[in-house]
Scaffold this active site. Sequence first.
Site, PDB file in Angstrom:
ATOM      1  N   HIS A 157      25.050  -6.720  14.926  1.00 29.10           N
ATOM      2  CA  HIS A 157      24.872  -8.116  14.519  1.00 29.10           C
ATOM      3  C   HIS A 157      24.402  -8.953  15.693  1.00 29.10           C
ATOM      4  CE1 HIS A 157      26.938  -7.440  10.694  1.00 29.10           C
ATOM      5  NE2 HIS A 157      27.896  -6.803  11.351  1.00 29.10           N
ATOM      6  N   HIS A 192      28.996  -2.291  16.107  1.00 28.25           N
ATOM      7  CA  HIS A 192      30.366  -1.927  15.746  1.00 28.25           C
ATOM      8  C   HIS A 192      30.361  -1.137  14.441  1.00 28.25           C
ATOM      9  CE1 HIS A 192      31.425  -5.619  12.953  1.00 28.25           C
ATOM     10  NE2 HIS A 192      30.372  -4.987  12.569  1.00 28.25           N
ATOM     11  N   CYS A 223      30.337  -0.867   6.090  1.00 23.97           N
ATOM     12  CA  CYS A 223      30.743  -1.104   7.491  1.00 23.97           C
ATOM     13  C   CYS A 223      31.411   0.131   8.091  1.00 23.97           C
ATOM     14  CB  CYS A 223      31.704  -2.289   7.585  1.00 23.97           C
ATOM     15  SG  CYS A 223      30.959  -3.825   7.074  1.00 23.97           S
ATOM     16  N   HIS A 257      26.512  -0.148  13.292  1.00 28.16           N
ATOM     17  CA  HIS A 257      25.430  -1.072  12.951  1.00 28.16           C
ATOM     18  C   HIS A 257      25.644  -2.286  13.847  1.00 28.16           C
ATOM     19  CE1 HIS A 257      28.875  -2.324  10.525  1.00 28.16           C
ATOM     20  NE2 HIS A 257      28.382  -3.558  10.621  1.00 28.16           N
ATOM     21  N   ASP A 293      27.893  -8.559  25.228  1.00 27.92           N
ATOM     22  CA  ASP A 293      26.469  -8.585  24.865  1.00 27.92           C
ATOM     23  C   ASP A 293      25.817  -7.223  25.087  1.00 27.92           C
ATOM     24  OD1 ASP A 293      24.072  -9.751  24.003  1.00 27.92           O
ATOM     25  OD2 ASP A 293      23.433 -10.080  26.071  1.00 27.92           O
ATOM     26  N   HIS A 294      25.140  -6.744  24.034  1.00 27.28           N
ATOM     27  CA  HIS A 294      24.492  -5.437  24.050  1.00 27.28           C
ATOM     28  C   HIS A 294      25.476  -4.308  24.364  1.00 27.28           C
ATOM     29  CE1 HIS A 294      20.988  -7.931  23.724  1.00 27.28           C
ATOM     30  NE2 HIS A 294      20.297  -6.870  23.395  1.00 27.28           N
ATOM     31  N   GLU A 333      29.365 -13.892  12.527  1.00 27.56           N
ATOM     32  CA  GLU A 333      28.848 -12.525  12.540  1.00 27.56           C
ATOM     33  C   GLU A 333      27.428 -12.525  11.972  1.00 27.56           C
ATOM     34  OE1 GLU A 333      31.361  -8.923  11.271  1.00 27.56           O
ATOM     35  OE2 GLU A 333      29.910  -9.130   9.649  1.00 27.56           O
TER      36      GLU A 333
END
Lengths: 144, 136
Positions: free
Chosen positions: A41, A14, A33, A39, A79-80, A124
């Site tokens: 998490h 995100h 950010c 980037h 996810d991913h 996060e």
Amino acid sequence: MIRITRKIEFSAAHFYHNPNLSAEENHRVFGKCNNPRGHGHNYALEVTIAGEPDPTTGMVLDLKELKEILQREVMDRMDHRHLNYEVPELAGLIPTCENIATVIWKLLEPKITSGKLDRIRLYESPDLFVDCTAASTNGAGSRK
Amino acid sequence: MNLSLTRRYRFSASHRLDTPQFSEAENRRVYGKCNNPYGHGHNYALEVTVTGPVDPATGMIANLVELDPFVEQEVIGPFDHKYLNEEIAEFQSLVPTTENVCREIFRRLEKFSAARLERVRIEETSKNSFEIARDN
């Protein structure tokens, strides 16, 4: 009343950007950010269901069923993935921990048919998490 | 549905549990090895929980770009790698138990204006934790 908690982990990308702000303001408000390349998490999500155990099964909610709900509602969606571009429920929202947790709460709440969604905690990172709690519980965040 | 945000910080500090209200023998009896006159230390973990509306412009209850430097200025800077009994003014006349450290940190962080401080939780070690929540 019994509370049961299941934990899942997902990884996603995100970045934070508000199109109503100038480039300078975005950088000032969101700091690193705001990097437009994004980037990522490793998110961890704890989902807590509260209720009385069924007298026949001894369970508040079959964890296998909860696992399937979490797979369908959260893992398959997030996810991913890139949260800015690939999750329709987050469209128009900045994908902060607060907004992601709120979206997950709204996705899960109607799917829990046995017991009640009591709390979700979205990490996060190990050093930052958000709690969503049902309005009636006394956990942190419930006080006005 | 209610929402809160929790941020975790770390600091390392030394302290000694000793009160002038007790005799030397009483202090030793009450505080045990924590009364060692040379002090001892811990790696403290500090959890700061805030609540409030999510700002639609940022998607946040509190912006870490603001919260992190505030906590650094009020707590981590003054407390990290310090001897709490002598280097934090409030503990010159108050035993720096982690109960009292919780209260003092809550008092300092309550001044954060961008969100409402809800709770402070401190892990003194991996086995002991202490927390203070806002009174209703």
